[in-house]
Write a protein that holds these residues in place. Sequence first.
Motif, PDB file in Angstrom:
ATOM      1  N   MET A   1       0.841  -1.195   0.000  1.00  0.00           N
ATOM      2  CA  MET A   1       0.000   0.000   0.000  1.00  0.00           C
ATOM      3  C   MET A   1       0.881   1.251   0.000  1.00  0.00           C
ATOM      4  N   THR A   2       0.582   2.188  -0.894  1.00  0.00           N
ATOM      5  CA  THR A   2       1.315   3.451  -0.959  1.00  0.00           C
ATOM      6  C   THR A   2       0.850   4.376   0.149  1.00  0.00           C
ATOM      7  N   HIS A   3       1.798   4.996   0.853  1.00  0.00           N
ATOM      8  CA  HIS A   3       1.495   5.952   1.908  1.00  0.00           C
ATOM      9  C   HIS A   3       1.807   7.351   1.386  1.00  0.00           C
ATOM     10  N   ILE A   4       0.787   8.217   1.405  1.00  0.00           N
ATOM     11  CA  ILE A   4       0.921   9.582   0.896  1.00  0.00           C
ATOM     12  C   ILE A   4       0.594  10.549   2.017  1.00  0.00           C
ATOM     13  N   ALA A   5       1.532  11.442   2.325  1.00  0.00           N
ATOM     14  CA  ALA A   5       1.320  12.440   3.370  1.00  0.00           C
ATOM     15  C   ALA A   5       1.016  13.784   2.730  1.00  0.00           C
ATOM     16  N   ILE A   6      -0.044  14.426   3.198  1.00  0.00           N
ATOM     17  CA  ILE A   6      -0.378  15.801   2.809  1.00  0.00           C
ATOM     18  C   ILE A   6      -0.046  16.681   4.000  1.00  0.00           C
ATOM     19  N   ILE A   7       0.888  17.594   3.800  1.00  0.00           N
ATOM     20  CA  ILE A   7       1.407  18.369   4.934  1.00  0.00           C
ATOM     21  C   ILE A   7       0.421  19.448   5.352  1.00  0.00           C
ATOM     22  N   ASP A   8       0.042  19.402   6.608  1.00  0.00           N
ATOM     23  CA  ASP A   8      -0.923  20.344   7.182  1.00  0.00           C
ATOM     24  C   ASP A   8      -0.191  21.341   8.074  1.00  0.00           C
ATOM     25  N   TYR A   9      -0.168  22.602   7.670  1.00  0.00           N
ATOM     26  CA  TYR A   9       0.396  23.642   8.530  1.00  0.00           C
ATOM     27  C   TYR A   9      -0.640  24.742   8.792  1.00  0.00           C
ATOM     28  N   GLY A  10      -1.920  24.337   8.709  1.00  0.00           N
ATOM     29  CA  GLY A  10      -3.001  25.221   9.102  1.00  0.00           C
ATOM     30  C   GLY A  10      -3.441  26.218   8.058  1.00  0.00           C
ATOM     31  N   MET A  11      -2.996  26.060   6.808  1.00  0.00           N
ATOM     32  CA  MET A  11      -3.326  27.037   5.779  1.00  0.00           C
ATOM     33  C   MET A  11      -4.032  26.352   4.607  1.00  0.00           C
ATOM     34  N   GLY A  12      -5.338  26.552   4.506  1.00  0.00           N
ATOM     35  CA  GLY A  12      -6.082  26.040   3.368  1.00  0.00           C
ATOM     36  C   GLY A  12      -6.918  24.822   3.714  1.00  0.00           C
ATOM     37  N   ASN A  13      -7.863  24.534   2.830  1.00  0.00           N
ATOM     38  CA  ASN A  13      -8.734  23.375   2.989  1.00  0.00           C
ATOM     39  C   ASN A  13      -8.048  22.155   2.390  1.00  0.00           C
ATOM     40  N   LEU A  14      -7.341  21.429   3.208  1.00  0.00           N
ATOM     41  CA  LEU A  14      -6.544  20.313   2.715  1.00  0.00           C
ATOM     42  C   LEU A  14      -7.387  19.067   2.449  1.00  0.00           C
ATOM     43  N   ARG A  41       7.732   8.864   7.207  1.00  0.00           N
ATOM     44  CA  ARG A  41       7.329   7.494   6.881  1.00  0.00           C
ATOM     45  C   ARG A  41       6.662   7.387   5.508  1.00  0.00           C
ATOM     46  N   ALA A  42       6.105   8.481   5.038  1.00  0.00           N
ATOM     47  CA  ALA A  42       5.359   8.454   3.779  1.00  0.00           C
ATOM     48  C   ALA A  42       6.283   8.188   2.595  1.00  0.00           C
ATOM     49  N   GLU A  43       5.732   7.549   1.577  1.00  0.00           N
ATOM     50  CA  GLU A  43       6.488   7.296   0.350  1.00  0.00           C
ATOM     51  C   GLU A  43       6.383   8.454  -0.630  1.00  0.00           C
ATOM     52  N   ARG A  44       5.308   9.240  -0.512  1.00  0.00           N
ATOM     53  CA  ARG A  44       5.094  10.416  -1.354  1.00  0.00           C
ATOM     54  C   ARG A  44       4.553  11.537  -0.494  1.00  0.00           C
ATOM     55  N   VAL A  45       4.882  12.769  -0.873  1.00  0.00           N
ATOM     56  CA  VAL A  45       4.481  13.910  -0.050  1.00  0.00           C
ATOM     57  C   VAL A  45       3.872  14.988  -0.939  1.00  0.00           C
ATOM     58  N   VAL A  46       2.744  15.536  -0.464  1.00  0.00           N
ATOM     59  CA  VAL A  46       2.078  16.647  -1.137  1.00  0.00           C
ATOM     60  C   VAL A  46       2.119  17.850  -0.201  1.00  0.00           C
ATOM     61  N   PHE A  47       2.500  18.992  -0.753  1.00  0.00           N
ATOM     62  CA  PHE A  47       2.692  20.223   0.031  1.00  0.00           C
ATOM     63  C   PHE A  47       1.792  21.316  -0.556  1.00  0.00           C
ATOM     64  N   PRO A  48       0.524  21.377  -0.111  1.00  0.00           N
ATOM     65  CA  PRO A  48      -0.404  22.377  -0.633  1.00  0.00           C
ATOM     66  C   PRO A  48      -0.489  23.595   0.280  1.00  0.00           C
ATOM     67  N   GLY A  49      -1.514  24.406   0.085  1.00  0.00           N
ATOM     68  CA  GLY A  49      -1.738  25.542   0.958  1.00  0.00           C
ATOM     69  C   GLY A  49      -2.373  26.709   0.247  1.00  0.00           C
ATOM     70  N   GLN A  50      -2.957  27.590   1.045  1.00  0.00           N
ATOM     71  CA  GLN A  50      -3.560  28.827   0.562  1.00  0.00           C
ATOM     72  C   GLN A  50      -3.270  29.914   1.591  1.00  0.00           C
ATOM     73  N   GLY A  51      -3.214  31.162   1.122  1.00  0.00           N
ATOM     74  CA  GLY A  51      -2.998  32.261   2.040  1.00  0.00           C
ATOM     75  C   GLY A  51      -1.787  33.078   1.672  1.00  0.00           C
ATOM     76  N   ALA A  52      -1.401  33.963   2.591  1.00  0.00           N
ATOM     77  CA  ALA A  52      -0.269  34.860   2.369  1.00  0.00           C
ATOM     78  C   ALA A  52       1.033  34.169   2.761  1.00  0.00           C
ATOM     79  N   MET A  53       2.070  34.439   1.997  1.00  0.00           N
ATOM     80  CA  MET A  53       3.368  33.783   2.208  1.00  0.00           C
ATOM     81  C   MET A  53       3.899  33.976   3.637  1.00  0.00           C
ATOM     82  N   PRO A  54       3.877  35.203   4.209  1.00  0.00           N
ATOM     83  CA  PRO A  54       4.410  35.338   5.571  1.00  0.00           C
ATOM     84  C   PRO A  54       3.673  34.468   6.580  1.00  0.00           C
ATOM     85  N   ASP A  55       2.348  34.396   6.451  1.00  0.00           N
ATOM     86  CA  ASP A  55       1.568  33.571   7.373  1.00  0.00           C
ATOM     87  C   ASP A  55       1.904  32.097   7.205  1.00  0.00           C
TER      88      ASP A  55
END
Length: 219
Positions: A1-14, A41-55
């Motif tokens: 099974m492929t493990h995919i991590a979506i990084i959550d740093y509190g910005m955007g509807n992930l 641990r993930a085999e693949r990583v997705v780094f999304p987000g919305q908002g202002a760069m400083p935030d």
Amino acid sequence: MTHIAIIDYGMGNLRSVAKAIEHVAPDAQVIVTSDPRDVARAERVVFPGQGAMPDCMRELDARGAREAVVEAAATKPFLGICIGQQMLFEHSEEGDVPGLGILPGRVVRFPSDARMSAPDGMRLKVPHMGWNEVRQVDPSHPLWRGIADGERFYFVHSFHIAPASEADATAHTDYGVRFTSAVGRANIFAVQFHPEKSATAGLQLLANFVSWNPEIPSR
């Protein structure tokens, strides 16, 4: 099974990103996480987000996720989306803040002069919001498989990247000026548009990412 991590740093509807990936990869384990151990641990990583760069940069550091992002971008298939693309670069005009410096270049605002006009002379609004054509620089890249050159994707942004190396650009889009809308280098691919909001073409890109097996650079 492929493990995919979506990084959550509190910005955007992930969750919309997660649901889109679950749709194209029903057998994968998809987690939305800010835990660096999950990212490692993930085999693949997705780094999304919305908002202002400083935030976004502040929240990334507040969650202790900066090192996990940098490490993932160096060691496994990595997809940046929207502000997640911009944060990979060295510096942003938005708030005059440094980015992660993973890719050389900067983030700039759309111009405010007469260049921001459509061919018919109509003034173009910023933010750039809605559907627009994506012209592939390198149609042979695996993430463009099954996607026609000039396909339309959904954008929402006031700033865009200006890579230091044109070799990193994998697509351009015209909105008053021509800007780089996708970049790729080794195991990294990053887009300014939102594939999770871009109907069939967006789902195809996400499916391509899930099956992509790039060569990882030696360290």
